[in-house]
Design an enzyme around this catalytic site. Structure first.
Site, PDB file in Angstrom:
ATOM      1  N   TRP A  28       0.823  -1.227   0.000  1.00 13.88           N
ATOM      2  CA  TRP A  28       0.000   0.000   0.000  1.00 13.88           C
ATOM      3  C   TRP A  28       0.846   1.262   0.000  1.00 13.88           C
ATOM      4  CZ3 TRP A  28      -4.401  -0.917   4.188  1.00 13.88           C
ATOM      5  CH2 TRP A  28      -5.312  -1.852   3.674  1.00 13.88           C
ATOM      6  N   LYS A  29       2.106   1.155   0.364  1.00 19.14           N
ATOM      7  CA  LYS A  29       2.968   2.334   0.531  1.00 19.14           C
ATOM      8  C   LYS A  29       2.298   3.318   1.512  1.00 19.14           C
ATOM      9  CE  LYS A  29       4.982   1.394  -3.907  1.00 19.14           C
ATOM     10  NZ  LYS A  29       5.681   1.853  -5.098  1.00 19.14           N
ATOM     11  N   HIS A  64      13.296  -1.367   0.087  1.00 19.83           N
ATOM     12  CA  HIS A  64      12.524  -0.930  -1.085  1.00 19.83           C
ATOM     13  C   HIS A  64      13.262   0.248  -1.728  1.00 19.83           C
ATOM     14  CE1 HIS A  64       9.395   0.774  -3.573  1.00 19.83           C
ATOM     15  NE2 HIS A  64       8.761  -0.384  -3.482  1.00 19.83           N
ATOM     16  N   GLU A  88      12.948  -5.482  -8.234  1.00 18.25           N
ATOM     17  CA  GLU A  88      12.103  -4.381  -8.697  1.00 18.25           C
ATOM     18  C   GLU A  88      12.969  -3.343  -9.401  1.00 18.25           C
ATOM     19  OE1 GLU A  88       8.301  -3.864  -6.288  1.00 18.25           O
ATOM     20  OE2 GLU A  88       9.887  -3.077  -5.039  1.00 18.25           O
ATOM     21  N   GLY A 106       5.918   2.119 -10.473  1.00 17.65           N
ATOM     22  CA  GLY A 106       4.938   3.209 -10.530  1.00 17.65           C
ATOM     23  C   GLY A 106       4.969   3.996 -11.827  1.00 17.65           C
ATOM     24  N   SER A 123       5.146  -2.010 -11.801  1.00 15.00           N
ATOM     25  CA  SER A 123       4.032  -1.839 -12.730  1.00 15.00           C
ATOM     26  C   SER A 123       3.347  -3.148 -13.120  1.00 15.00           C
ATOM     27  CB  SER A 123       4.484  -1.072 -13.984  1.00 15.00           C
ATOM     28  OG  SER A 123       4.863   0.238 -13.631  1.00 15.00           O
ATOM     29  N   GLY A 166       2.344  -2.681  -6.178  1.00 12.82           N
ATOM     30  CA  GLY A 166       2.013  -1.422  -5.515  1.00 12.82           C
ATOM     31  C   GLY A 166       0.652  -0.918  -5.974  1.00 12.82           C
ATOM     32  N   GLY A 167       0.664  -0.063  -6.983  1.00 18.45           N
ATOM     33  CA  GLY A 167      -0.542   0.610  -7.470  1.00 18.45           C
ATOM     34  C   GLY A 167      -1.738  -0.314  -7.665  1.00 18.45           C
TER      35      GLY A 167
HETATM   36  P1  PGA Z   1       4.058  -0.492  -8.560  1.00 19.29           P
HETATM   37  O1  PGA Z   1       4.969  -0.574  -7.259  1.00 19.29           O
HETATM   38  O2  PGA Z   1       3.374  -1.844  -8.704  1.00 19.29           O
HETATM   39  O3  PGA Z   1       3.104   0.621  -8.307  1.00 19.29           O
HETATM   40  O4  PGA Z   1       4.967  -0.238  -9.713  1.00 19.29           O
HETATM   41  C1  PGA Z   1       5.655  -1.740  -6.929  1.00 19.29           C
HETATM   42  C2  PGA Z   1       6.468  -1.530  -5.688  1.00 19.29           C
HETATM   43  O5  PGA Z   1       7.036  -0.435  -5.513  1.00 19.29           O
HETATM   44  O6  PGA Z   1       6.573  -2.419  -4.837  1.00 19.29           O
END
Ligand code: PGA
Length: 244
Positions: free
Chosen positions: A9-10, A93, A159, A165, A203, A224-225
């Site tokens: 979720w960040k 991260h 990553e 993102g 992504s 993430g997103g």
């Molecule tokens: P993202 O982020 O799926 O929004 O690219 C992945 C992450 O930072 O763990």
């Protein structure tokens, strides 16, 4: 091999979002060969644990302090995380490395703190766009000291920073090459490390998740997103089924 799907979720979502989020996942999803996990802001661990009952998730934090305990205002220790039914934390991260200047030595210390409490460390690595052609060197540096960790409580997440993102997912070939490299690096150090799962993140979305996960080298996804909207995340997870 069971695949691990971790939502991150960040620094997003509010307390009032937690109930509706988990409601979507209640009494649903007989998942085969998939473990679902969520890395949430530490302040939301308790309410998430309450709402997660009858959902297929395990819970973790997004970061942990490198220090054991004491006067470190604002920090959350591994001992504190382990005093709740939390299973893991992310460490290293790229947003932590970039915005909070965390070095690989600090990241290693954090992973050690988690493991000393019996928690899993999901150790994130990945190169920036400028470093892309030297990705092996970068990953090697970011994994320095990894063999001091317990492989049974370790997951690595690859990553590429340029894919996080940005909507610019790495190609399947890029992902395969990086994962093969990480797997061979890990197994060179000690045979016990060859079973460490390596996740892909950057992504990942509903349309690419299934093909990325079908790569043998990919042990799971860090998302993430696309984990923020519960209905979208549920669809993404359900779409993974046929390839497992
Ligand atoms: P993202 O982020 O799926 O929004 O690219 C992945 C992450 O930072 O763990």
């Amino acid at each position: 091999m069971e695949k691990l799907i971790v939502g991150n979720w960040k620094m997003q979502k509010l307390f009032s979002d937690i109930h509706p989020y988990f409601k979507v996942f209640k009494h649903k999803m007989a998942l085969k060969n998939i473990q679902l996990a969520l890395a949430v802001p530490s302040i939301f661990i308790k309410p998430c644990l309450e709402e997660m009952i009858n959902t297929p998730f395990i819970l973790g934090a997004q970061d942990v302090s490198e220090y054991e305990e004491g006067a470190y205002t604002g920090e959350v220790s591994a001992v504190q995380l382990a005093s709740m039914p939390v299973t893991f934390s992310l460490v290293g991260h790229s947003e932590r490395r970039q915005y909070f200047h965390e070095t690989s030595a600090i990241v290693l210390k954090k992973a050690q703190r988690l493991q000393a409490q019996g928690l899993f460390a999901i150790l994130c690595v990945g190169e920036t766009l400028e470093q892309k052609k030297d990705f092996k060197k970068i990953i090697q540096e970011q994994l320095k000291g990894v063999f001091t960790l317990n492989p049974a409580h370790l997951v690595v997440a690859y990553e590429p920073v340029w894919a996080i993102g940005t909507g610019q997912t790495a190609t399947l070939e890029d992902i395969k090459q990086a994962h093969l490299y990480i797997k061979s690096f890990l197994s060179e150090g000690s045979r016990n490390f060859s079973s460490v799962k390596v996740l892909y993140g950057g992504s990942v979305n509903e349309s690419n998740a299934s093909s990325i996960l079908s790569l043998d080298e990919v042990g799971g996804l860090l998302i993430g997103g696309a984990s923020l909207n519960p209905s979208g995340f549920e669809k993404l997870i359900e779409g993974l089924g046929p390839n497992l």
